[in-house]
Scaffold this active site. Structure first.
Site, PDB file in Angstrom:
ATOM      1  N   ASN A 211       0.923  -1.334  -0.037  1.00  0.00           N
ATOM      2  CA  ASN A 211       0.089  -0.193   0.013  1.00  0.00           C
ATOM      3  C   ASN A 211       0.803   1.323   0.007  1.00  0.00           C
ATOM      4  OD1 ASN A 211       0.454   0.748   2.737  1.00  0.00           O
ATOM      5  ND2 ASN A 211      -0.274  -1.233   3.151  1.00  0.00           N
ATOM      6  N   PHE A 324      -4.126   3.098  14.893  1.00  0.00           N
ATOM      7  CA  PHE A 324      -4.399   4.152  13.782  1.00  0.00           C
ATOM      8  C   PHE A 324      -5.342   3.635  12.828  1.00  0.00           C
ATOM      9  CE2 PHE A 324      -1.180   7.858  13.389  1.00  0.00           C
ATOM     10  CZ  PHE A 324      -0.427   7.659  14.594  1.00  0.00           C
TER      11      PHE A 324
HETATM   12  N1  CTP Z   1      -3.906  -3.677  11.923  1.00  0.00           N
HETATM   13  C1  CTP Z   1      -3.117  -4.701  12.126  1.00  0.00           C
HETATM   14  N2  CTP Z   1      -3.190  -5.939  11.573  1.00  0.00           N
HETATM   15  C2  CTP Z   1      -3.722  -5.886  10.378  1.00  0.00           C
HETATM   16  C3  CTP Z   1      -4.722  -5.112  10.009  1.00  0.00           C
HETATM   17  C4  CTP Z   1      -4.632  -3.608  10.630  1.00  0.00           C
HETATM   18  O1  CTP Z   1      -2.429  -4.387  13.431  1.00  0.00           O
HETATM   19  N3  CTP Z   1      -3.766  -7.083   9.791  1.00  0.00           N
HETATM   20  C5  CTP Z   1      -3.920  -2.226  12.600  1.00  0.00           C
HETATM   21  C6  CTP Z   1      -3.313  -1.106  11.888  1.00  0.00           C
HETATM   22  O2  CTP Z   1      -1.764  -1.085  12.236  1.00  0.00           O
HETATM   23  C7  CTP Z   1      -3.680   0.054  12.787  1.00  0.00           C
HETATM   24  C8  CTP Z   1      -5.401  -0.665  12.971  1.00  0.00           C
HETATM   25  O3  CTP Z   1      -5.413  -1.887  12.910  1.00  0.00           O
HETATM   26  O4  CTP Z   1      -3.486   0.378  13.819  1.00  0.00           O
HETATM   27  C9  CTP Z   1      -6.429  -0.220  12.029  1.00  0.00           C
HETATM   28  O5  CTP Z   1      -5.990  -0.557  10.716  1.00  0.00           O
HETATM   29  P1  CTP Z   1      -6.711  -0.340   9.416  1.00  0.00           P
HETATM   30  O6  CTP Z   1      -6.191  -0.843   8.171  1.00  0.00           O
HETATM   31  O7  CTP Z   1      -7.386   0.929   9.600  1.00  0.00           O
HETATM   32  O8  CTP Z   1      -8.103  -1.287   9.991  1.00  0.00           O
HETATM   33  P2  CTP Z   1      -8.563  -2.559   9.586  1.00  0.00           P
HETATM   34  O9  CTP Z   1      -8.850  -3.424  10.937  1.00  0.00           O
HETATM   35  O10 CTP Z   1      -7.489  -3.171   8.669  1.00  0.00           O
HETATM   36  O11 CTP Z   1      -9.831  -2.588   8.979  1.00  0.00           O
HETATM   37  P3  CTP Z   1     -10.351  -2.219   7.317  1.00  0.00           P
HETATM   38  O12 CTP Z   1      -9.181  -2.447   6.489  1.00  0.00           O
HETATM   39  O13 CTP Z   1     -11.490  -3.172   7.155  1.00  0.00           O
HETATM   40  O14 CTP Z   1     -10.580  -0.613   7.494  1.00  0.00           O
END
Ligand code: CTP
Length: 405
Positions: A211, A324
């Site tokens: 990403n 975050f």
């Molecule tokens: N995060 C994590 N592990 C993952 C995905 C996300 O630890 N596999 C953590 C990120 O580092 C961040 C938080 O979860 O602190 C939110 O990440 P985000 O990508 O915004 O949310 P998701 O839980 O992945 O939800 P979505 O993609 O459905 O928005």
């Protein structure tokens, strides 16, 4: 200057005990709350009453005299102290501490406390330079104790040399300096673990899914934590950013590697900040050889990665967990949902479609959501400045919670 600070003064037996009375007075005048613990030999020089009057607190000397049945005095005092000062410190107490001996109120407290301990020796010049004493002092230095060196001059025993307890004014000055430095470094003694950047999920030897995360916000958080005094560990996905000075770096590529690295750091962490943009999916199988194109469309089968933050939320103990969330719509609502579902203490949400924030930008505009339902907005500012503001706000919130308890 040292208002609200608890100083435990351990007084051991030497002629300089009279100076310790003046020290209590100076520390109290500077605003500290002082409690005094004495050894039996110290009591031979000055009556506990003098210390009681000066400190306006009970004086402790008997491990088995439990004044308050709800607590165990030596543990209670050890926990109460923000700083322990042993003054004057005899060769005997130095020797006991260096060898882990705890046979009275002073030495049991010294082993039980988690506060910093300062030792101000006072003794005859030959005793001070005796190999056993030198060895014990060296040992204690290595164990992390700080010494206030004795000054040179006329000693009560008639000799002239090094061995005089440092003057109470000077000790008080050093104590004030210490707490001032601590104020500038509120994260001193804390371990902060931060993840940053994107993850890469391999498809084959030349391709991956990733990403646009630049890692800038996470690196800024690590630099801020370090500046505020924390032992800082930065678990970083692949980015091209300079490592903030003093920060320990662990480089990872995939979500699985980030998870392993995080688990290895989690147990003794005090604060965990997950600013990494972790891939939610990875290819179900990684091709050993470069994939060749075929006629027509192709489908890449993906599987879920571990939600690292959610898993940390489940095993949370003392850790303050901060997530975050980068969103493109309904920013606050999605943030609140993630805060809840991942069992976080705080989540920092931002709208990545906002031109003054988001991936790659040097500035960011975010809202800090707390578990208690507060939403604190931060206007657009450089990520470095924002990182410090976020830590300071979170620390303020946490200390007001402590005061409420
Ligand atoms: N995060 C994590 N592990 C993952 C995905 C996300 O630890 N596999 C953590 C990120 O580092 C961040 C938080 O979860 O602190 C939110 O990440 P985000 O990508 O915004 O949310 P998701 O839980 O992945 O939800 P979505 O993609 O459905 O928005």
């Amino acid at each position: 200057m040292i208002e609200n600070k608890n100083i435990l003064l351990c007084v051991t037996g030497g002629i300089a005990v009279y100076k310790a009375v003046a020290l209590v007075s100076k520390l109290s005048q500077a605003g500290a709350t002082v409690k005094v613990v004495m050894t039996d030999s110290a009591k031979e020089f000055v009556q506990p009453l003098s210390f009681q009057v000066m400190s306006k607190n009970d004086v402790y000397f008997d491990t088995f005299d439990e004044k308050d049945s709800r607590v165990i005095a030596h543990i209670d005092l050890a926990d109460w102290a923000d700083l322990v000062v042993v003054a004057p410190a005899t060769a005997n107490v130095i020797g006991k501490l260096a060898n882990g001996i705890a046979d009275d109120m002073v030495t049991t407290i010294l082993l039980a406390t988690e506060a910093d301990v300062w030792i101000a020796p006072a003794m005859n010049v030959h005793m001070y330079s005796h190999p056993a004493v030198v060895r014990n002092i060296e040992r204690l230095y290595l164990d992390g104790y700080r010494f206030i060196e004795p000054s040179e001059g006329f000693l009560a025993c008639g000799y002239v040399g090094k061995g005089r307890l440092e003057e109470p004014e000077r000790i008080t000055e050093l104590v004030c300096q210490y707490f001032n430095e601590m104020n500038d470094q509120p994260l001193k003694g804390k371990k902060v673990v931060i993840t940053a950047g994107p993850t890469r999920e391999r498809i084959d030897p030349v391709r991956y899914i990733s990403n646009f995360s630049s890692g800038k916000m996470g690196y800024a958080m690590a630099a801020a934590a370090q500046k505020l005094g924390a032992e800082t560990v930065l678990i970083s996905g692949p980015v091209e950013l300079p490592i903030p000075t003093g920060v320990q770096i662990i480089r990872v590529e995939s979500a699985a590697e980030m998870y392993d690295a995080m688990l290895s750091q989690y147990d003794d962490a005090n604060i965990v900040v997950k600013s990494a943009a972790v891939a939610d999916y990875r290819p179900k199988s990684v091709h050993a050889q470069k994939m060749k194109k075929k006629e027509g469309d192709d489908v890449l089968e993906l599987e879920r990665t571990t939600d690292i933050l959610k898993s940390l939320g489940k095993r949370k103990e003392q850790q303050l967990l901060i997530g975050f969330a980068a969103e493109t719509m309904d920013v606050i609502a999605y943030g609140e949902k993630k805060l809840e579902s991942k069992n976080l203490d705080y989540i920092i949400v931002n709208d990545v479609t906002d031109p003054s924030g988001g991936f790659g930008s040097d500035t960011n505009v975010v809202t800090l959501l707390s578990r208690e339902g507060e939403a604190i907005p931060f206007s657009a500012m450089p990520k470095e400045q924002l990182a410090t503001c976020l830590f300071e706000t979170i620390l303020q919130q946490e200390s007001s919670k402590l005061h409420d308890r």
